[in-house]
Design an enzyme around this catalytic site. Structure first.
Site, PDB file in Angstrom:
ATOM      1  N   PHE A   1     -61.638  41.273  28.640  1.00 39.47           N
ATOM      2  CA  PHE A   1     -62.700  40.970  27.681  1.00 39.47           C
ATOM      3  C   PHE A   1     -63.031  39.473  27.690  1.00 39.47           C
ATOM      4  CE2 PHE A   1     -64.732  43.126  23.982  1.00 39.47           C
ATOM      5  CZ  PHE A   1     -65.458  42.057  23.494  1.00 39.47           C
ATOM      6  N   PHE A   2     -62.003  38.632  27.759  1.00 42.60           N
ATOM      7  CA  PHE A   2     -62.238  37.191  27.794  1.00 42.60           C
ATOM      8  C   PHE A   2     -62.956  36.780  29.083  1.00 42.60           C
ATOM      9  CE2 PHE A   2     -58.838  37.002  24.536  1.00 42.60           C
ATOM     10  CZ  PHE A   2     -59.429  36.126  23.633  1.00 42.60           C
TER      11      PHE A   2
ATOM     12  N   PHE B   1     -67.792  40.442  18.447  1.00 40.49           N
ATOM     13  CA  PHE B   1     -66.334  40.272  18.354  1.00 40.49           C
ATOM     14  C   PHE B   1     -65.606  41.609  18.537  1.00 40.49           C
ATOM     15  CE2 PHE B   1     -62.194  39.303  16.514  1.00 40.49           C
ATOM     16  CZ  PHE B   1     -61.953  38.040  17.044  1.00 40.49           C
TER      17      PHE B   1
ATOM     18  N   ARG C   1     -57.918  27.679  25.704  1.00 41.25           N
ATOM     19  CA  ARG C   1     -59.335  28.031  25.575  1.00 41.25           C
ATOM     20  C   ARG C   1     -60.041  27.163  24.536  1.00 41.25           C
ATOM     21  NH1 ARG C   1     -62.248  32.418  27.336  1.00 41.25           N
ATOM     22  NH2 ARG C   1     -64.050  33.034  26.100  1.00 41.25           N
TER      23      ARG C   1
END
Length: 307
Positions: free
Chosen positions: A41-42, A144, A284
């Site tokens: 997902f990231f 999200f 991140r």
């Protein structure tokens, strides 16, 4: 990421650690599948961002359609030439192996909506459209993936919850609050990067633009919202635990459902500490250490070509 960047940055991004701190009741097999999906997902989020930055509208459009197709038929996309599509198909197929088909259908329905929300964000950013606060909050629940992470509580607990349980007001409120906390705290920690990159999707940026707040006032407002999520969750959690006791009515099914709800709400509680830890440990969000505050150093910032 090319291999050298994977070696240098991947562990420090702590993507799988975030999930390990959330779904603590999951079996090793379930946790590995969720952690791999989270890492995917990231990566998808970064591809989406680079496609916007470089104006790769055609690339994004093709990826969007391929992800929808892979979600509907993951087995047929395991060897897709785009590793992002193949990785998604692999993750979905593994997640689909833990609970009945009804859960799989719900997960797919929720993720189709996430893909479309990412498309809306793409169009907003290309146009430079900053959503109003309420518009942003509604879209953020999808970008999200609030209901995806909530769905994944169930394989972690080893039990698909019936709709009557999932729709219980206290259970739904507790789930929403745990995710709102995470999304808004993420916005708080991402704000320096997103201001530097002239981005339009951040609660702080919407508050500055549409509520007329200064940067400092917007930060205080987001922080207040985050803190209110914590206190409101504690009230909802007590109601959910009472609900779990009521479910445990002495029958085998009642005992199973009561235990599953307790497991799920316990994981919701874990989300607060895991998200907080992640945002202060993951590379991140350490924008002050980057040469360019708008571009993570682990991203391959190619301007052309489709991987």
């Amino acid at each position: 990421m090319p291999p050298a960047k994977v070696q240098e940055y991947a562990d420090g991004l702590c993507y799988t650690d975030l999930m390990a701190g959330y779904y603590t009741d999951a079996s090793d097999e379930v946790l590995q599948a969720i952690a791999d999906y989270s890492a995917w997902f990231f990566v998808w989020d970064d591809r989406h961002d680079r496609d916007i930055v470089h104006g790769r509208t055609g690339h994004w459009r093709r990826l969007r359609h391929r992800l929808h197709a892979a979600l509907d038929a993951p087995r047929h996309h395991l060897h897709h030439p785009d590793p992002l599509v193949a990785g998604f198909a692999d993750s979905v197929l593994r997640l689909f192996g833990f609970l009945p088909h009804t859960w799989n259908q719900r997960f797919a329905r929720h993720f189709h909506a996430v893909i479309e929300a990412y498309d809306q964000e793409f169009r907003n950013r290309v146009r430079g459209h900053i959503p109003g606060v309420e518009e942003y909050l509604a879209l953020r629940r999808l970008t999200f993936a609030h209901w995806i992470w909530t769905d994944l509580l169930e394989p972690s607990a080893g039990c698909e919850l019936p709709a009557s349980v999932r729709r219980n007001p206290a259970y739904r409120r507790a789930a929403l609050l745990s995710q709102e906390f995470a999304a808004w705290y993420n916005d708080l920690c991402s704000l320096p990067k997103e201001i530097a990159g002239d981005e339009v999707h951040n609660l702080g940026i919407s508050l500055i633009t549409h509520a007329g707040l200064t940067l400092e006032e917007a930060v205080d407002d987001v922080r207040r919202r985050v803190e209110e999520c914590v206190s409101a969750f504690l009230d909802a959690e007590r109601e959910v635990l009472e609900f779990a006791r009521d479910l445990d009515d002495g029958t085998v099914r009642g005992k199973e459902l009561g235990a599953a709800v307790r497991s799920c709400v316990g994981a919701m509680r874990n989300w607060f500490s895991s998200v907080y830890w992640f945002h202060h440990e993951s590379g991140r969000y350490r924008v002050d250490n980057w040469d360019d505050r708008s571009t993570p150093p682990y991203v391959t910032n190619e301007t052309a070509g489709e991987k």
